[in-house]
Design a protein around this motif. Structure first.
Motif, PDB file in Angstrom:
ATOM      1  N   SER A 229       0.705  -1.516   0.423  1.00 23.42           N
ATOM      2  CA  SER A 229      -0.391   0.119  -0.154  1.00 23.42           C
ATOM      3  C   SER A 229       1.053   1.222  -0.297  1.00 23.42           C
ATOM      4  O   SER A 229       2.088   1.264   0.171  1.00 23.42           O
ATOM      5  CB  SER A 229      -0.664  -0.335   1.225  1.00 23.42           C
ATOM      6  OG  SER A 229      -0.524  -0.215   2.787  1.00 23.42           O
ATOM      7  N   VAL A 230       0.468   2.111  -0.072  1.00 19.65           N
ATOM      8  CA  VAL A 230       1.169   3.435  -1.100  1.00 19.65           C
ATOM      9  C   VAL A 230       0.298   4.827  -0.333  1.00 19.65           C
ATOM     10  O   VAL A 230      -0.820   4.598  -0.114  1.00 19.65           O
ATOM     11  CB  VAL A 230       1.173   3.329  -2.001  1.00 19.65           C
ATOM     12  CG1 VAL A 230       2.079   4.955  -2.406  1.00 19.65           C
ATOM     13  CG2 VAL A 230       1.761   2.892  -3.017  1.00 19.65           C
ATOM     14  N   LEU A 231       1.276   5.824   0.430  1.00 23.08           N
ATOM     15  CA  LEU A 231       0.691   6.967   0.435  1.00 23.08           C
ATOM     16  C   LEU A 231       1.692   7.719   0.586  1.00 23.08           C
ATOM     17  O   LEU A 231       2.442   8.085   0.653  1.00 23.08           O
ATOM     18  CB  LEU A 231       0.238   7.029   2.013  1.00 23.08           C
ATOM     19  CG  LEU A 231      -0.225   8.768   2.165  1.00 23.08           C
ATOM     20  CD1 LEU A 231      -1.360   9.455   2.507  1.00 23.08           C
ATOM     21  CD2 LEU A 231       0.491   9.166   4.539  1.00 23.08           C
ATOM     22  N   MET A 232       0.440   8.381  -0.467  1.00 22.04           N
ATOM     23  CA  MET A 232       1.786   9.773  -1.384  1.00 22.04           C
ATOM     24  C   MET A 232       1.704  10.938  -0.361  1.00 22.04           C
ATOM     25  O   MET A 232      -0.173  11.232  -0.731  1.00 22.04           O
ATOM     26  CB  MET A 232       1.881  10.148  -2.719  1.00 22.04           C
ATOM     27  CG  MET A 232       2.292   9.165  -3.724  1.00 22.04           C
ATOM     28  SD  MET A 232       1.807   9.202  -5.456  1.00 22.04           S
ATOM     29  CE  MET A 232      -0.594   8.222  -5.769  1.00 22.04           C
TER      30      MET A 232
ATOM     31  N   LEU B  58      -4.355  -0.317  -1.793  1.00 24.58           N
ATOM     32  CA  LEU B  58      -4.603   0.975  -1.130  1.00 24.58           C
ATOM     33  C   LEU B  58      -3.390   2.025  -1.603  1.00 24.58           C
ATOM     34  O   LEU B  58      -2.270   1.583  -1.483  1.00 24.58           O
ATOM     35  CB  LEU B  58      -4.572   0.661   0.109  1.00 24.58           C
ATOM     36  CG  LEU B  58      -5.019   2.214   0.773  1.00 24.58           C
ATOM     37  CD1 LEU B  58      -5.902   3.176   0.350  1.00 24.58           C
ATOM     38  CD2 LEU B  58      -4.835   2.447   2.296  1.00 24.58           C
ATOM     39  N   ILE B  59      -4.012   2.709  -2.885  1.00 24.65           N
ATOM     40  CA  ILE B  59      -2.645   3.899  -2.240  1.00 24.65           C
ATOM     41  C   ILE B  59      -4.421   5.661  -2.455  1.00 24.65           C
ATOM     42  O   ILE B  59      -5.093   5.183  -3.060  1.00 24.65           O
ATOM     43  CB  ILE B  59      -3.071   4.111  -4.910  1.00 24.65           C
ATOM     44  CG1 ILE B  59      -2.314   2.785  -4.949  1.00 24.65           C
ATOM     45  CG2 ILE B  59      -2.235   5.039  -4.784  1.00 24.65           C
ATOM     46  CD1 ILE B  59      -0.661   3.100  -4.295  1.00 24.65           C
ATOM     47  N   ALA B  60      -3.029   6.166  -1.153  1.00 28.40           N
ATOM     48  CA  ALA B  60      -4.228   7.131  -1.131  1.00 28.40           C
ATOM     49  C   ALA B  60      -3.113   8.398  -1.049  1.00 28.40           C
ATOM     50  O   ALA B  60      -2.299   7.929  -1.793  1.00 28.40           O
ATOM     51  CB  ALA B  60      -3.708   6.879   0.298  1.00 28.40           C
ATOM     52  N   ALA B  61      -3.571   9.728  -1.334  1.00 27.32           N
ATOM     53  CA  ALA B  61      -2.983  10.870  -1.480  1.00 27.32           C
ATOM     54  C   ALA B  61      -3.254  12.013  -1.167  1.00 27.32           C
ATOM     55  O   ALA B  61      -5.117  11.760   0.397  1.00 27.32           O
ATOM     56  CB  ALA B  61      -3.159  11.529  -3.384  1.00 27.32           C
ATOM     57  N   MET B  62      -2.781  12.590  -0.066  1.00 26.62           N
ATOM     58  CA  MET B  62      -3.559  13.990   0.643  1.00 26.62           C
ATOM     59  C   MET B  62      -2.386  15.620   1.089  1.00 26.62           C
ATOM     60  O   MET B  62      -0.893  15.163   0.205  1.00 26.62           O
ATOM     61  CB  MET B  62      -3.115  13.357   2.050  1.00 26.62           C
ATOM     62  CG  MET B  62      -1.920  12.969   2.675  1.00 26.62           C
ATOM     63  SD  MET B  62      -1.394  12.620   4.497  1.00 26.62           S
ATOM     64  CE  MET B  62      -2.249  13.754   5.566  1.00 26.62           C
TER      65      MET B  62
ATOM     66  N   PRO C 177      -3.028   3.412  13.667  1.00 30.89           N
ATOM     67  CA  PRO C 177      -3.302   2.084  13.531  1.00 30.89           C
ATOM     68  C   PRO C 177      -2.975   1.994  12.035  1.00 30.89           C
ATOM     69  O   PRO C 177      -3.027   0.593  11.041  1.00 30.89           O
ATOM     70  CB  PRO C 177      -4.448   1.718  14.381  1.00 30.89           C
ATOM     71  CG  PRO C 177      -4.234   2.606  15.973  1.00 30.89           C
ATOM     72  CD  PRO C 177      -3.706   3.456  15.027  1.00 30.89           C
ATOM     73  N   LEU C 178      -3.936   2.579  11.303  1.00 28.30           N
ATOM     74  CA  LEU C 178      -4.272   3.114  10.012  1.00 28.30           C
ATOM     75  C   LEU C 178      -2.432   3.240   9.174  1.00 28.30           C
ATOM     76  O   LEU C 178      -1.890   2.554   7.853  1.00 28.30           O
ATOM     77  CB  LEU C 178      -5.140   3.746   9.632  1.00 28.30           C
ATOM     78  CG  LEU C 178      -5.049   4.532   8.453  1.00 28.30           C
ATOM     79  CD1 LEU C 178      -5.716   2.795   7.053  1.00 28.30           C
ATOM     80  CD2 LEU C 178      -6.255   5.104   7.603  1.00 28.30           C
ATOM     81  N   ALA C 179      -2.250   4.402   9.529  1.00 29.91           N
ATOM     82  CA  ALA C 179      -1.040   4.400   9.692  1.00 29.91           C
ATOM     83  C   ALA C 179       0.519   3.421   9.253  1.00 29.91           C
ATOM     84  O   ALA C 179       1.300   3.736   8.221  1.00 29.91           O
ATOM     85  CB  ALA C 179       0.136   5.815   9.492  1.00 29.91           C
ATOM     86  N   ASP C 180      -0.139   2.667  10.368  1.00 29.35           N
ATOM     87  CA  ASP C 180       0.939   2.131  10.188  1.00 29.35           C
ATOM     88  C   ASP C 180       0.609   0.103   9.838  1.00 29.35           C
ATOM     89  O   ASP C 180       2.064   0.083   9.062  1.00 29.35           O
ATOM     90  CB  ASP C 180       0.689   0.948  11.676  1.00 29.35           C
ATOM     91  CG  ASP C 180       1.738   0.784  12.599  1.00 29.35           C
ATOM     92  OD1 ASP C 180       3.244   0.701  12.360  1.00 29.35           O
ATOM     93  OD2 ASP C 180       2.314  -0.144  14.134  1.00 29.35           O
ATOM     94  N   ARG C 181      -0.175  -0.021   8.994  1.00 31.49           N
ATOM     95  CA  ARG C 181      -0.722  -0.657   8.106  1.00 31.49           C
ATOM     96  C   ARG C 181      -0.087   0.105   6.443  1.00 31.49           C
ATOM     97  O   ARG C 181      -0.364  -0.850   5.555  1.00 31.49           O
ATOM     98  CB  ARG C 181      -1.986  -0.828   7.845  1.00 31.49           C
ATOM     99  CG  ARG C 181      -2.348  -1.656   8.826  1.00 31.49           C
ATOM    100  CD  ARG C 181      -3.605  -1.649   9.235  1.00 31.49           C
ATOM    101  NE  ARG C 181      -4.315  -2.833  10.435  1.00 31.49           N
ATOM    102  CZ  ARG C 181      -3.965  -2.507  11.696  1.00 31.49           C
ATOM    103  NH1 ARG C 181      -3.974  -1.292  11.852  1.00 31.49           N
ATOM    104  NH2 ARG C 181      -4.562  -3.594  12.601  1.00 31.49           N
ATOM    105  N   ILE C 182       0.511   1.037   6.212  1.00 30.67           N
ATOM    106  CA  ILE C 182       0.437   1.883   4.568  1.00 30.67           C
ATOM    107  C   ILE C 182       2.185   1.009   4.665  1.00 30.67           C
ATOM    108  O   ILE C 182       2.555   2.216   5.170  1.00 30.67           O
ATOM    109  CB  ILE C 182       0.024   3.033   5.046  1.00 30.67           C
ATOM    110  CG1 ILE C 182      -1.195   3.201   5.035  1.00 30.67           C
ATOM    111  CG2 ILE C 182       0.432   3.692   3.625  1.00 30.67           C
ATOM    112  CD1 ILE C 182      -1.915   4.715   4.785  1.00 30.67           C
ATOM    113  N   ASP C 183       2.446   0.998   3.486  1.00 29.85           N
ATOM    114  CA  ASP C 183       3.771   0.238   3.739  1.00 29.85           C
ATOM    115  C   ASP C 183       4.621   1.538   3.360  1.00 29.85           C
ATOM    116  O   ASP C 183       6.266   1.533   3.821  1.00 29.85           O
ATOM    117  CB  ASP C 183       4.114  -0.704   2.559  1.00 29.85           C
ATOM    118  CG  ASP C 183       3.591  -2.185   3.116  1.00 29.85           C
ATOM    119  OD1 ASP C 183       3.254  -2.225   4.658  1.00 29.85           O
ATOM    120  OD2 ASP C 183       2.856  -3.088   2.968  1.00 29.85           O
ATOM    121  N   VAL C 184       3.804   1.906   2.380  1.00 25.01           N
ATOM    122  CA  VAL C 184       5.150   3.075   1.543  1.00 25.01           C
ATOM    123  C   VAL C 184       4.527   4.234   1.451  1.00 25.01           C
ATOM    124  O   VAL C 184       3.500   4.560   1.263  1.00 25.01           O
ATOM    125  CB  VAL C 184       5.393   2.628  -0.086  1.00 25.01           C
ATOM    126  CG1 VAL C 184       5.763   4.170  -0.981  1.00 25.01           C
ATOM    127  CG2 VAL C 184       5.560   1.420  -0.192  1.00 25.01           C
TER     128      VAL C 184
END
Length: 505
Positions: free
Chosen positions: A219-222, A346-350, A382-389
Motif C-alpha cells: 500500500s502507498v500514501l503520497m 490501497l493508494i492514498a494521497a493527501m 494504526p492506519l498509518a502503520d498499515r501503509i507500507d510506502v
C-alpha cells in the motif's frame, strides 16, 4: 399437469444458493400468490409475469396460482425469478412440455412485453451452478445481456435468450433453428488498456516507490502539494501491476457482477475505484439490509484510490484496518450475514497541511506547526502503520517541468515488476505483502549490517513490531527488483526512507 418444478438461484453475498420454484394450478377463484419469503421486487413479479404472458399471446390461466420459492427461510429479492415463474405457469397449464425443463436453471427479469432484462450476480450464480453439478455440465438460461459475464465460467453451458418467446421456442423444439445457441465468449480479443506512465514528467522518486509497491503488492500514501501529479500517478498505477491470473480475474468479475454487472471489455483489467471523500463507511465496506459489496470489494484484485485522505471521516477510514490485513470483509446484520473478498491495494494521497503548500517552492504556506500536526493526525497511528510506502511528492519548478522529457513508459516498468513478482511466486508462491511472521523469518533475513541499520531506525522512530515487519517485506521486494537473493543494507536503507513521510512533520 397442474404442478411444475423449476430451478433458479438466489443471492446471499458471494453465494448463490439454489431455489426451487414450484408452480401449482388449482380450481377456485382466480388468484396469484407467491410464498417463500419474497421481498417487494419478487411480489411485484405477479404483474410483470401476467402482462408478459398475455403480450406473448399465451393463455393466462383463470385459476388459483400458487408459487412457492423454496427453501422458505431464505429471503428472495430482485426480479430474477420472473422467468422461472412464467415458465412454471406455462408448464403447469400444459402450454409447454414440462419434462424438458429438467436439467436447466433459469433467471431473468421480464418486461411487460416479454423481453428479458439483465440481472445482478449472473457470474456468481454460474459459479454456484457449476459447483453443484460437479461431473455433469450445468445448463443456464438467462438474459442475453448477462451471457458474456456468465460464460466466463468455462464449465457452464450458457444459453442466452432475448425474450420469453425465445425460451419457449427452445423447449417446444419446432426446429433446430428455434433452439437457443450456447454462448462462447471471445476472450482473446480483449486487452486491458491503462493510462501510461510516460505522460508523467519528472517525479522519479515517486515512480520508483510505486514500482516497488506494484512489485510486492504494498500500500502507498503520497503526500505533497496540490498539482504535483499524485492523482495522475495513481491513475496509472494499475498499468504496472502484474497481469491477473484466470482465477483472480474471475474473482474480480464475480464481485462486480453483484452490482451493475460485469462488462466483458474489462476482463483481466485491474479494477480502479476512487470513492469521493464524502463516502460513508457502508459505501466503503458494503452493507445494507440485503448486504452488497462496497468499494473495497469492488476493488478486489485491483486498486482503491483515496484522494484527499484526511478529508474522509476518521470513523470511515478506521473500517479499512481489518480488511487491509485479512483481504476479506464480513458484514453482519440482524437478519443477514455475508462475506465478500477485499484483497485491494490501497493508494492514498493527501496534502501536507490544511492549505496544501507546505514545502512548496513558492513559500505560500502559513500554517502553524500545531495546525500541521492536527491535520496529519487525522490519519490514525494504526492506519498509518498499515501503509507500507509513505512518500513525499514534491512540486517541480516550472523551468524543470518545461525541460523534462517524456517519462519512462509503463511497459518498461511493468517488465521489471513482473520479473520481481515471478521471483516471489517461485520462492513463496504469493506477493511479499502477504508474508506472515514465520515467512518473514524464513525469506526476509538481513545480514548483520542490515539488521543493525534496521534496529537503529526502529529505536529512532519508535516503530511498532508491525512497522518493523513491513519494512522487512519492503526490503525483500526491493531486493527482488534488484535480482538479489540476499537483503543487503542498501535495500534496508531504501525501505526505511519509505516510512518517513508523515514522521517528519
Amino acid at each position: 399437469m397442474s404442478l411444475a418444478v423449476l430451478k433458479s438461484r438466489a443471492l446471499n453475498g458471494m453465494d448463490a444458493p439454489q431455489v426451487t420454484v414450484e408452480v401449482h394450478l388449482a380450481n377456485g377463484l382466480p388468484a396469484f400468490t407467491i410464498v417463500g419469503l419474497p421481498e417487494t421486487e419478487v411480489k411485484e413479479s405477479k404483474d410483470r409475469v401476467r402482462a408478459a404472458l398475455q403480450n406473448a399471446r399465451f393463455d393466462f390461466p383463470a385459476q388459483r396460482i400458487t408459487v412457492n420459492l423454496a427453501p422458505a427461510d431464505l429471503p428472495k429479492e430482485s426480479g430474477r425469478f420472473d422467468l422461472p415463474i412464467a415458465l412454471g405457469i406455462l408448464a403447469a397449464s400444459g402450454q409447454i412440455p414440462a419434462d424438458s425443463l429438467a436439467g436447466y436453471e433459469f433467471a431473468g427479469e421480464l418486461s411487460l412485453s416479454g423481453e428479458l432484462r439483465p440481472i445482478r450476480g449472473a457470474l456468481a450464480m454460474t459459479f454456484a451452478i457449476c459447483q453443484s453439478h460437479h461431473a455433469t455440465q450445468a445448463a443456464f438460461i438467462l438474459p442475453q445481456a448477462n451471457a458474456a459475464e456468465a460464460a466466463l465460467v468455462s464449465d457452464a453451458a450458457i444459453y442466452p435468450a432475448r425474450s420469453l418467446l425465445d425460451v419457449c421456442a427452445h423447449f417446444a423444439a419446432v426446429s433446430e433453428d428455434s433452439k437457443l445457441s450456447r454462448y462462447r465468449p471471445d476472450l482473446q480479443a480483449v486487452r486491458p488498456a491503462y493510462p501510461d506512465f510516460s505522460d508523467v514528467k519528472g517525479q522519479l522518486p515517486a515512480k520508483r516507490a510505486l514500482e516497488v509497491a506494484a512489485a510486492g503488492g504494498h500500500s502507498v500514501l503520497m503526500l505533497g502539494p496540490p498539482g504535483t501529479g499524485k492523482s495522475m500517478l495513481a491513475a496509472r498505477f494499475p498499468g504496472i501491476l502484474p497481469a491477473m491470473s484466470e482465477q483472480e480475474a474471475l474473482e474480480s468479475a464475480a464481485v462486480q457482477s453483484l452490482t451493475s454487472g460485469f462488462a466483458i471489455e474489462r476482463w483481466k483489467a485491474r479494477p480502479f475505484r476512487s470513492p469521493h471523500h464524502t463516502a460513508s463507511a457502508v459505501a466503503l465496506v458494503g452493507g445494507g439490509s440485503t448486504p452488497r459489496p462496497g468499494e473495497i470489494s469492488l476493488a478486489h484484485r485491483g486498486v482503491l484510490f483515496l484522494d484527499e485522505l484526511p478529508e474522509f471521516d476518521r470513523k470511515v477510514l478506521e473500517v479499512l484496518r481489518e480488511p487491509m490485513e485479512s483481504g476479506r470483509i464480513h458484514i453482519s446484520r440482524a437478519a443477514r450475514q455475508a462475506e465478500f473478498p477485499a484483497a485491494f491495494q490501497l493508494i492514498a494521497a493527501m496534502n501536507p497541511c490544511p492549505c496544501g503548500y507546505l514545502g512548496h517552492p513558492n513559500g505560500k504556506c502559513r500554517c502553524t506547526p500545531d495546525l500541521i500536526a492536527r491535520y496529519q493526525g487525522k490519519i490514525s497511528g494504526p492506519l498509518a502503520d498499515r501503509i507500507d510506502v509513505q512518500i513525499q511528492v514534491g512540486a517541480l519548478p516550472q523551468s524543470d517541468l518545461i525541460r523534462q522529457a517524456d517519462g519512462e513508459p509503463s511497459a518498461a516498468i511493468l517488465a521489471r515488476v513482473e520479473a520481481a513478482f515471478a521471483r516471489q511466486l517461485q520462492r513463496q508462491g504469493y506477493a511479499n505483502s502477504f508474508l506472515n511472521t514465520r515467512a518473514i523469518d524464513t525469506f526476509c533475513r538481513a545480514d548483520q549490517r542490515g539488521e543493525a541499520l534496521l534496529q537503529q531506525a526502529m529505536q529512532k522512530f519508535s516503530w511498532s513490531a508491525r512497522a518493523y515487519h513491513r519494512v522487512l517485506k519492503l526490503a525483500r521486494t526491493i531486493a527482488d527488483l534488484a535480482g538479489s537473493e540476499l537483503i543487503q543494507p542498501p535495500h534496508i536503507a531504501e525501505a526505511i526512507q519509505y516510512r518517513r513521510a508523515l514522521a517528519e512533520h
